[in-house]
Design a protein around this motif. Structure first.
Motif, mmCIF file in Angstrom:
data_model
loop_
_atom_site.group_PDB
_atom_site.id
_atom_site.type_symbol
_atom_site.label_atom_id
_atom_site.label_comp_id
_atom_site.label_asym_id
_atom_site.label_seq_id
_atom_site.Cartn_x
_atom_site.Cartn_y
_atom_site.Cartn_z
ATOM 1 N N ASP A 1 9.223 16.419 9.054
ATOM 2 C CA ASP A 1 9.838 15.927 10.231
ATOM 3 C C ASP A 1 10.605 14.648 9.959
ATOM 4 O OD1 ASP A 1 8.980 18.500 11.570
ATOM 5 O OD2 ASP A 1 7.312 17.218 12.459
ATOM 6 N N THR A 2 11.778 14.431 10.457
ATOM 7 C CA THR A 2 12.366 12.943 9.915
ATOM 8 C C THR A 2 11.688 11.933 11.093
ATOM 9 O OG1 THR A 2 14.017 13.424 11.693
ATOM 10 C CG2 THR A 2 14.633 14.214 9.544
ATOM 11 N N GLY A 3 10.989 12.257 11.928
ATOM 12 C CA GLY A 3 10.438 11.279 12.738
ATOM 13 C C GLY A 3 9.237 10.789 12.288
ATOM 14 N N SER A 4 8.692 11.306 11.157
ATOM 15 C CA SER A 4 7.180 11.099 10.659
ATOM 16 C C SER A 4 7.220 10.532 9.414
ATOM 17 C CB SER A 4 6.386 12.248 10.881
ATOM 18 O OG SER A 4 6.634 13.294 10.078
ATOM 19 N N ARG A 5 6.353 9.723 9.038
ATOM 20 C CA ARG A 5 6.279 9.180 7.683
ATOM 21 C C ARG A 5 5.378 9.818 7.087
ATOM 22 N NH1 ARG A 5 5.307 2.902 7.399
ATOM 23 N NH2 ARG A 5 3.597 3.431 8.661
ATOM 24 N N ILE A 6 5.554 10.132 5.605
ATOM 25 C CA ILE A 6 4.564 10.643 4.670
ATOM 26 C C ILE A 6 3.491 9.573 4.205
ATOM 27 C CG2 ILE A 6 4.424 11.695 2.380
ATOM 28 C CD1 ILE A 6 7.457 12.480 2.657
ATOM 29 N N ARG A 7 2.311 10.123 4.349
ATOM 30 C CA ARG A 7 1.213 8.995 3.960
ATOM 31 C C ARG A 7 0.796 9.335 2.640
ATOM 32 N NH1 ARG A 7 -3.534 9.348 8.250
ATOM 33 N NH2 ARG A 7 -1.755 8.176 9.462
ATOM 34 N N LEU A 8 0.835 8.320 1.983
ATOM 35 C CA LEU A 8 0.453 8.245 0.374
ATOM 36 C C LEU A 8 -0.618 7.305 0.234
ATOM 37 C CD1 LEU A 8 3.822 8.131 -1.541
ATOM 38 C CD2 LEU A 8 2.363 10.102 -1.408
ATOM 39 N N GLY A 9 -1.772 7.894 -0.585
ATOM 40 C CA GLY A 9 -3.060 7.002 -0.860
ATOM 41 C C GLY A 9 -3.197 6.779 -2.268
ATOM 42 N N PHE A 10 -3.504 5.536 -2.731
ATOM 43 C CA PHE A 10 -3.478 5.468 -4.047
ATOM 44 C C PHE A 10 -4.937 4.702 -4.010
ATOM 45 C CE2 PHE A 10 1.088 4.976 -3.375
ATOM 46 C CZ PHE A 10 1.464 5.548 -4.245
ATOM 47 N N VAL A 11 -5.917 5.272 -5.240
ATOM 48 C CA VAL A 11 -7.077 4.792 -5.299
ATOM 49 C C VAL A 11 -7.518 4.183 -6.653
ATOM 50 C CG1 VAL A 11 -9.694 5.424 -5.284
ATOM 51 C CG2 VAL A 11 -8.226 6.567 -3.655
ATOM 52 N N SER A 12 -7.853 3.028 -6.826
ATOM 53 C CA SER A 12 -7.912 2.596 -8.278
ATOM 54 C C SER A 12 -8.687 1.187 -8.282
ATOM 55 C CB SER A 12 -6.657 1.887 -8.776
ATOM 56 O OG SER A 12 -6.630 1.542 -10.031
ATOM 57 N N SER A 13 -9.195 0.822 -9.346
ATOM 58 C CA SER A 13 -10.020 -0.545 -9.712
ATOM 59 C C SER A 13 -8.988 -1.212 -10.439
ATOM 60 C CB SER A 13 -11.245 -0.254 -10.445
ATOM 61 O OG SER A 13 -10.902 0.378 -11.586
ATOM 62 N N PHE A 14 -7.770 -0.969 -10.327
ATOM 63 C CA PHE A 14 -6.880 -1.779 -11.247
ATOM 64 C C PHE A 14 -5.652 -2.479 -10.308
ATOM 65 C CE2 PHE A 14 -8.543 1.384 -14.318
ATOM 66 C CZ PHE A 14 -9.045 0.265 -15.255
ATOM 67 N N PHE A 15 -6.082 -2.795 -9.179
ATOM 68 C CA PHE A 15 -5.032 -3.356 -8.273
ATOM 69 C C PHE A 15 -5.260 -5.015 -8.499
ATOM 70 C CE2 PHE A 15 -5.565 0.566 -5.703
ATOM 71 C CZ PHE A 15 -4.315 1.204 -5.989
ATOM 72 N N HIS A 16 -4.886 -5.249 -9.714
ATOM 73 C CA HIS A 16 -5.066 -6.851 -9.983
ATOM 74 C C HIS A 16 -4.081 -6.834 -11.462
ATOM 75 C CE1 HIS A 16 -7.900 -5.742 -13.372
ATOM 76 N NE2 HIS A 16 -8.511 -5.049 -12.635
ATOM 77 N N THR A 17 -4.237 -7.868 -11.825
ATOM 78 C CA THR A 17 -3.396 -8.140 -13.221
ATOM 79 C C THR A 17 -4.005 -7.475 -14.303
ATOM 80 O OG1 THR A 17 -2.804 -10.450 -12.437
ATOM 81 C CG2 THR A 17 -2.489 -9.952 -14.771
ATOM 82 N N HIS A 18 -3.435 -6.342 -14.599
ATOM 83 C CA HIS A 18 -3.627 -5.174 -15.507
ATOM 84 C C HIS A 18 -2.428 -4.645 -16.119
ATOM 85 C CE1 HIS A 18 -5.371 -1.691 -17.216
ATOM 86 N NE2 HIS A 18 -6.666 -2.353 -17.324
ATOM 87 N N THR A 19 -2.460 -4.169 -17.051
ATOM 88 C CA THR A 19 -1.476 -3.679 -17.649
ATOM 89 C C THR A 19 -0.864 -2.269 -16.838
ATOM 90 O OG1 THR A 19 -2.042 -4.077 -19.932
ATOM 91 C CG2 THR A 19 -0.296 -2.425 -19.792
ATOM 92 N N MET B 1 -1.292 -1.544 -13.739
ATOM 93 C CA MET B 1 -0.808 -2.151 -12.345
ATOM 94 C C MET B 1 0.531 -2.875 -12.478
ATOM 95 S SD MET B 1 -1.879 -1.804 -9.540
ATOM 96 C CE MET B 1 -0.106 -1.443 -8.724
ATOM 97 N N GLN B 2 0.446 -3.754 -13.639
ATOM 98 C CA GLN B 2 1.929 -4.129 -13.953
ATOM 99 C C GLN B 2 3.093 -3.128 -14.190
ATOM 100 O OE1 GLN B 2 1.300 -6.907 -17.152
ATOM 101 N NE2 GLN B 2 0.186 -8.461 -15.848
ATOM 102 N N LEU B 3 2.685 -1.838 -14.768
ATOM 103 C CA LEU B 3 3.816 -0.799 -14.798
ATOM 104 C C LEU B 3 3.802 -0.112 -13.425
ATOM 105 C CD1 LEU B 3 2.472 0.714 -18.128
ATOM 106 C CD2 LEU B 3 4.582 -0.396 -17.581
ATOM 107 N N PHE B 4 2.658 0.212 -12.618
ATOM 108 C CA PHE B 4 2.923 0.801 -11.340
ATOM 109 C C PHE B 4 3.319 -0.033 -10.221
ATOM 110 C CE2 PHE B 4 0.819 3.484 -8.112
ATOM 111 C CZ PHE B 4 1.601 4.551 -8.543
ATOM 112 N N LEU B 5 3.202 -1.146 -10.255
ATOM 113 C CA LEU B 5 3.610 -2.210 -9.105
ATOM 114 C C LEU B 5 4.942 -1.840 -8.587
ATOM 115 C CD1 LEU B 5 2.490 -4.500 -7.207
ATOM 116 C CD2 LEU B 5 3.671 -6.058 -8.935
ATOM 117 N N GLY B 6 5.869 -1.367 -9.467
ATOM 118 C CA GLY B 6 7.351 -1.193 -8.932
ATOM 119 C C GLY B 6 7.409 0.065 -8.387
#
Length: 95
Positions: A16-34, A36-41
């Motif tokens: 449905d165009t009125g609803s947003r798709i929910r995306l979840g990301f689970v990681s222990s690398f949400f910090h300065t790490h190779t 995360m630097q690639l995935f941040l974009g």
């Protein structure tokens, strides 16, 4: 990374165009790490009009510049100990 963002913008077309798709990301690398630097974009490049971004940070590290960027790009940012993240993921999907 741009190709991933373009693919996610197109997929799926039957939502449905009125609803947003929910995306979840689970990681222990949400910090300065190779990784995360690639995935941040990817996280920052997802259009918020189409996607609700939920981050589950299972690390015990203090925030740094990358963590703050991820936190600001997310619709919801959840921190948890590694053994408890499954419970948090289930709880977030309930609302």
């Amino acid at each position: 990374m741009r190709a991933v963002c373009r693919w996610l913008t197109r997929y799926p077309s039957n939502v449905d165009t009125g609803s947003r798709i929910r995306l979840g990301f689970v990681s222990s690398f949400f910090h300065t790490h190779t990784l995360m630097q690639l995935f941040l974009g990817v996280i920052e490049g997802l259009p918020r009009s189409r996607y609700e971004i939920i981050i589950f940070d299972i690390s015990a590290r203090p925030d740094d510049d990358i963590t703050r960027r991820v936190r600001s790009a997310a619709s919801m940012y959840v921190t948890s100990r590694p053994k408890a993240y499954v419970v948090r993921v289930d709880a977030a999907s309930m609302h």
